[in-house]
Write an enzyme that holds these catalytic residues in place. Structure first.
Site, PDB file in Angstrom:
ATOM      1  N   CYS A  12       0.843  -1.192   0.000  1.00  0.00           N
ATOM      2  CA  CYS A  12       0.000   0.000   0.000  1.00  0.00           C
ATOM      3  C   CYS A  12       0.876   1.240   0.000  1.00  0.00           C
ATOM      4  CB  CYS A  12      -0.885  -0.022   1.249  1.00  0.00           C
ATOM      5  SG  CYS A  12      -2.016   1.370   1.387  1.00  0.00           S
ATOM      6  N   HIS A  54      -9.292  -3.655  -1.673  1.00  0.00           N
ATOM      7  CA  HIS A  54      -8.265  -2.935  -0.914  1.00  0.00           C
ATOM      8  C   HIS A  54      -8.539  -1.427  -0.942  1.00  0.00           C
ATOM      9  CE1 HIS A  54      -3.892  -2.188   0.213  1.00  0.00           C
ATOM     10  NE2 HIS A  54      -4.267  -1.014  -0.254  1.00  0.00           N
ATOM     11  N   GLU A  55      -8.779  -0.885  -2.129  1.00  0.00           N
ATOM     12  CA  GLU A  55      -8.997   0.561  -2.255  1.00  0.00           C
ATOM     13  C   GLU A  55     -10.308   0.992  -1.609  1.00  0.00           C
ATOM     14  OE1 GLU A  55      -6.550   2.383  -2.963  1.00  0.00           O
ATOM     15  OE2 GLU A  55      -5.301   0.803  -3.820  1.00  0.00           O
ATOM     16  N   HIS A  83     -10.104   1.584   2.050  1.00  0.00           N
ATOM     17  CA  HIS A  83      -9.604   2.913   2.435  1.00  0.00           C
ATOM     18  C   HIS A  83     -10.757   3.895   2.628  1.00  0.00           C
ATOM     19  CE1 HIS A  83      -5.262   2.562   2.234  1.00  0.00           C
ATOM     20  NE2 HIS A  83      -5.331   1.987   1.046  1.00  0.00           N
TER      21      HIS A  83
END
Length: 168
Positions: free
Chosen positions: A92, A134-135, A138
């Site tokens: 990341c 994953h994004e 965030h």
């Protein structure tokens, strides 16, 4: 276009819940352009607005080697399509220099708006599915290190805090 500053773990701003984009306008398109420039410069394959201290539900990605497949996800919503999991070694831009194995659903559907505010839907598997999840994490204030043991997460936190002090 501009290179934006990428927040690094354990910065508490990375834990902020991103708000939906009310309207895709020139300001959002400029943010998207700046995010792509920042991601490519880093270099990385994905970037969420939260990582650049803009708490809006915007993600950019490009899994190609030659920057030929830019993808924009505005207000993304993910639906898990299987209980089968894949394990990938994730890294990341907000946790520089660290890579750890994370288990995530193998196949997902994402609904989002594109750069022009048009809705679209995409079924993703493999690396694309991993990156989308994953994004989008965030945007919900979650990092890949949250999937690790407390011991591993604390070790990474201490090393990055030490690095930040050395760079200050």
């Amino acid at each position: 276009m501009a290179i934006l500053n990428i927040l690094e773990f354990p910065d508490s701003r990375l834990r902020t819940l991103a708000k939906p984009v009310a309207m895709v306008d020139d300001g959002i398109r400029q943010l998207v352009d700046d995010m792509f420039e920042t991601m490519y410069e880093a270099p990385g394959i994905g970037l969420a607005a939260t990582q650049v201290n803009v708490h809006k539900r915007v993600v950019v990605m490009d899994l190609s080697e030659d920057r030929s497949a830019p993808m924009v996800f505005i207000n993304p919503e993910i639906e898990k399509l299987t209980d089968e999991m894949d394990q990938y070694q994730e890294g990341c831009l907000s946790v520089p220099g660290f890579y750890e194995n994370v288990d995530r659903p193998q196949k997902v559907r994402v609904k989002a708006l594109d750069r022009d505010g048009k809705p679209y839907e995409l079924v993703a598997e493999g690396l694309l599915a991993i990156c989308i999840q994953h994004e989008c994490d965030h945007l919900n204030g979650k990092l890949f290190v949250d999937y690790l043991s407390n011991l591993k997460r604390d070790r990474i936190k201490k090393k990055l805090e030490k690095q930040h002090k050395l760079n200050a």
